[in-house]
Design a protein around this motif. Sequence first.
Motif, PDB file in Angstrom:
ATOM      1  N   TYR A 136       0.850  -1.200   0.000  1.00 34.09           N
ATOM      2  CA  TYR A 136       0.000   0.000   0.000  1.00 34.09           C
ATOM      3  C   TYR A 136       0.881   1.244   0.000  1.00 34.09           C
ATOM      4  O   TYR A 136       1.950   1.260   0.616  1.00 34.09           O
ATOM      5  CB  TYR A 136      -0.888   0.066   1.244  1.00 34.09           C
ATOM      6  CG  TYR A 136      -2.028  -0.911   1.277  1.00 34.09           C
ATOM      7  CD1 TYR A 136      -3.283  -0.560   0.794  1.00 34.09           C
ATOM      8  CD2 TYR A 136      -1.862  -2.184   1.816  1.00 34.09           C
ATOM      9  CE1 TYR A 136      -4.347  -1.456   0.837  1.00 34.09           C
ATOM     10  CE2 TYR A 136      -2.915  -3.093   1.861  1.00 34.09           C
ATOM     11  CZ  TYR A 136      -4.154  -2.720   1.370  1.00 34.09           C
ATOM     12  OH  TYR A 136      -5.203  -3.606   1.412  1.00 34.09           O
ATOM     13  N   GLU A 141       5.686  -0.871  -8.179  1.00 38.05           N
ATOM     14  CA  GLU A 141       5.415  -2.232  -7.717  1.00 38.05           C
ATOM     15  C   GLU A 141       6.561  -2.787  -6.881  1.00 38.05           C
ATOM     16  O   GLU A 141       6.343  -3.566  -5.954  1.00 38.05           O
ATOM     17  CB  GLU A 141       5.142  -3.131  -8.922  1.00 38.05           C
ATOM     18  CG  GLU A 141       3.803  -2.837  -9.594  1.00 38.05           C
ATOM     19  CD  GLU A 141       3.486  -3.812 -10.702  1.00 38.05           C
ATOM     20  OE1 GLU A 141       2.505  -4.584 -10.548  1.00 38.05           O
ATOM     21  OE2 GLU A 141       4.225  -3.815 -11.715  1.00 38.05           O
ATOM     22  N   ALA A 154      -7.343   0.999  -6.289  1.00 41.08           N
ATOM     23  CA  ALA A 154      -6.448   0.052  -6.942  1.00 41.08           C
ATOM     24  C   ALA A 154      -5.417   0.830  -7.760  1.00 41.08           C
ATOM     25  O   ALA A 154      -5.653   1.987  -8.140  1.00 41.08           O
ATOM     26  CB  ALA A 154      -7.235  -0.884  -7.849  1.00 41.08           C
ATOM     27  N   GLU A 203      -4.601   0.623 -10.801  1.00 40.31           N
ATOM     28  CA  GLU A 203      -5.096   1.079 -12.108  1.00 40.31           C
ATOM     29  C   GLU A 203      -5.979   2.323 -12.012  1.00 40.31           C
ATOM     30  O   GLU A 203      -6.232   2.993 -13.009  1.00 40.31           O
ATOM     31  CB  GLU A 203      -5.854  -0.050 -12.828  1.00 40.31           C
ATOM     32  CG  GLU A 203      -6.993  -0.656 -12.036  1.00 40.31           C
ATOM     33  CD  GLU A 203      -6.590  -1.927 -11.302  1.00 40.31           C
ATOM     34  OE1 GLU A 203      -7.456  -2.810 -11.134  1.00 40.31           O
ATOM     35  OE2 GLU A 203      -5.409  -2.042 -10.899  1.00 40.31           O
ATOM     36  N   ASP A 204      -6.421   2.647 -10.795  1.00 37.36           N
ATOM     37  CA  ASP A 204      -7.263   3.829 -10.587  1.00 37.36           C
ATOM     38  C   ASP A 204      -6.511   4.960  -9.889  1.00 37.36           C
ATOM     39  O   ASP A 204      -7.110   5.890  -9.349  1.00 37.36           O
ATOM     40  CB  ASP A 204      -8.497   3.456  -9.756  1.00 37.36           C
ATOM     41  CG  ASP A 204      -9.366   2.418 -10.446  1.00 37.36           C
ATOM     42  OD1 ASP A 204      -9.535   2.521 -11.675  1.00 37.36           O
ATOM     43  OD2 ASP A 204      -9.860   1.501  -9.755  1.00 37.36           O
ATOM     44  N   ARG A 231      -3.681   0.565  -3.393  1.00 36.81           N
ATOM     45  CA  ARG A 231      -3.338  -0.853  -3.187  1.00 36.81           C
ATOM     46  C   ARG A 231      -2.583  -1.370  -4.413  1.00 36.81           C
ATOM     47  O   ARG A 231      -3.012  -1.170  -5.542  1.00 36.81           O
ATOM     48  CB  ARG A 231      -4.603  -1.668  -2.974  1.00 36.81           C
ATOM     49  CG  ARG A 231      -4.372  -3.114  -2.564  1.00 36.81           C
ATOM     50  CD  ARG A 231      -5.673  -3.881  -2.432  1.00 36.81           C
ATOM     51  NE  ARG A 231      -6.330  -4.079  -3.715  1.00 36.81           N
ATOM     52  CZ  ARG A 231      -7.443  -3.455  -4.101  1.00 36.81           C
ATOM     53  NH1 ARG A 231      -8.025  -2.578  -3.285  1.00 36.81           N
ATOM     54  NH2 ARG A 231      -7.974  -3.687  -5.295  1.00 36.81           N
ATOM     55  N   ASP A 263      -1.519  -4.730  -4.820  1.00 36.20           N
ATOM     56  CA  ASP A 263      -1.727  -6.143  -5.184  1.00 36.20           C
ATOM     57  C   ASP A 263      -3.110  -6.608  -4.756  1.00 36.20           C
ATOM     58  O   ASP A 263      -3.912  -5.802  -4.293  1.00 36.20           O
ATOM     59  CB  ASP A 263      -0.641  -7.035  -4.580  1.00 36.20           C
ATOM     60  CG  ASP A 263      -0.621  -6.975  -3.045  1.00 36.20           C
ATOM     61  OD1 ASP A 263      -1.459  -6.250  -2.444  1.00 36.20           O
ATOM     62  OD2 ASP A 263       0.250  -7.640  -2.449  1.00 36.20           O
TER      63      ASP A 263
END
Length: 340
Positions: free
Chosen positions: A36, A122, A314, A316-317, A338, A340
């Motif tokens: 996170y 990541e 997420a 992607e957002d 987040r 993962d």
Amino acid sequence: MEKMKVVHIKEAGKIEVVEIDRPIPKKGEALLKIKYCGICGSDIATYTGNQPFATYPRIPGHEFSAEIVEIEANDFGLEKGMHVTANPYFNCGSCYSCQRGKVNCCESNETMGVQRDGSFAEYITMPIERIYDGKGLSAKTLALIEPFSISYHAVNRGDIQKGDNVLVFGAGAIGIFAMISAKLRGAKVYITDVFDGRLEHAKMMGADGVINSAKEDLKEKVTEITNGNGMDVCIEAAGLPQTFLNTIDFAAFGGKSILIGNGKKETTFNHSILLKKELDVYGSRNSLNDFVPLIDLVSSGAVEIDKMVTDVFALEDVIDAFEVLTNNDGSKLKVLVRFD
């Protein structure tokens, strides 16, 4: 070379998710898989072009939790698979501040996400000595330790005492963490803001009283609370000229002003009021040796901080998350991304 996704601020106002090479740890470093990341006000300032210390292009972020993926043998008890957080303020080790142990205010400080690339990736590498065992805390909770440490350090610097009347200016995450930190020292803490949503959250987190300065007369309320004496301690956590001046105006004679908010505009005032009141004024930067005590404190159950999180996005957002906070109407407190 393996690839990974990162959040990339190309220049002010331009943010995207891109792929780059995954980092390879050097000797003395660990490879961490981010779990996170919290979006700090400084990240929003970098995005909007209002962060005076930021350079571009930049990967933002310094509030994070992670899992250790690769690590060499070490003396810190750290092992592969552990959930951890880390100290994101890199110091030079040789300037006058560092020589005196004040590494949090190193003259050449580089904070992740500001002067060097940060944790919105990541994977990242970190010097092993900067990594802290989460001691069983959830990854979501661990991502809150760094912002908590900012406020905790400031309150400790100001040496707030049991029974002090304290007024915090700004009910964002740092202001509410300052309120929690002051209450841990036995103070009676009030908090002021212009957003009812933030004030309701502060009340839920334990504030002794809240004041909406857009609707109530702040001077009148302070007079009522303190029997006209003024606050023992005022904490500035908004970074605005007016709130800085208010800490001076509403502090008691012989009181204290603690400054956490990063001001972006010059402030003009007559410094004689500092003399007249004999105020102690404390600037506070980053944190110092606060991560382990706070991990211990939170893991003991002495304080509950998960309710600080109002939203989780997420990866992607993530662009939506930055936009939401850029136009925050006061309903968003601590926003996490987040991975993962």
